[in-house]
Write an enzyme that holds these catalytic residues in place. Structure first.
Site, PDB file in Angstrom:
ATOM      1  CG  ASP A  18      -1.821  -1.326   1.293  1.00  0.00           C
ATOM      2  OD1 ASP A  18      -1.971  -2.130   0.414  1.00  0.00           O
ATOM      3  OD2 ASP A  18      -2.564  -1.355   2.267  1.00  0.00           O
ATOM      4  CE  LYS A  78      -3.782  -4.162   1.465  1.00  0.00           C
ATOM      5  NZ  LYS A  78      -4.328  -3.527   2.799  1.00  0.00           N
ATOM      6  CB  CYS A 111      -2.115  -2.716   5.939  1.00  0.00           C
ATOM      7  SG  CYS A 111      -3.789  -1.787   5.551  1.00  0.00           S
TER       8      CYS A 111
END
Length: 197
Positions: A18, A78, A111
């Site tokens: 990310d 996601k 995350c």
């Protein structure tokens, strides 16, 4: 070798979590974190280590930043915190379920943490590259690293990963990896982690 955290180029995957445009102004040490992750990605290509890339809600948070150098990788979109979504799990299975994961990206307490927990529960040995992982807050980052170490992940650095993967000057790709280390890794504020111990 399982248990002590010795990295190997075999049966290892690099996970890139990310590192996206909208996070750029808000993540502590973002530029340096991405720079270190980019070196790891370059090394993985040299050494034949597969890499997997995710993006958190790219419609709202934008694409992966170009300086990561992730061209050619499929960005798995996601909305859950963990990287271990169905598409990523399928890619891991296609790779033979690697025994070791080298993990970098953001955010450490969200995350990254959820990914680490999922990997550890599956029996994967996890190496968190501390100077290639961050959060918006340095406090969240440092406490996440401490917490994840307690859970069984290994904390390491970019340069330590590069050196462990080649194990010495006799490795056929040593000179290429050495080139990635010509400039020392930038300081990303990790001394605060050790002063808190």
């Amino acid at each position: 070798m399982a248990g002590i955290g010795r990295l190997s180029t075999k049966d290892t995957v690099l996970l890139l979590c990310d590192m996206q445009e909208k996070f750029r102004p808000n993540i502590f040490q973002f530029t340096n974190i991405v720079s270190n992750a980019a070196r790891l990605l370059q090394a993985s290509r040299i050494l034949g280590i597969p890499a997997i890339l995710t993006e958190q809600y790219p419609k709202g948070l934008g694409p992966t930043v170009p300086e990561l150098g992730a061209e050619g990788l499929t960005a798995h979109a996601k909305t859950s915190f963990t990287m271990m979504i169905e598409e990523v799990q399928k890619e891991m299975q296609a790779l033979g379920n690697p025994k070791q994961a080298i993990l970098c990206g953001i955010e450490a307490h969200a995350c990254i943490a959820c990914t680490v927990f999922d990997l550890l529960e599956k029996g994967t040995e996890v190496h968190i590259v501390s100077d290639a992982v961050s959060s918006r807050s340095q406090t969240d980052r440092l406490f996440a690293l401490s917490r994840l170490k307690q859970s069984g992940a290994f904390l390491t650095t970019t340069e330590a990963v590069l050196l462990q993967l080649v194990q010495g000057a006799k490795h056929p790709n040593f000179k290429e990896i050495q080139q990635l280390m010509m400039q020392p890794s930038p300081d990303t504020g990790l001394l605060a982690y050790f002063s808190a111990l």
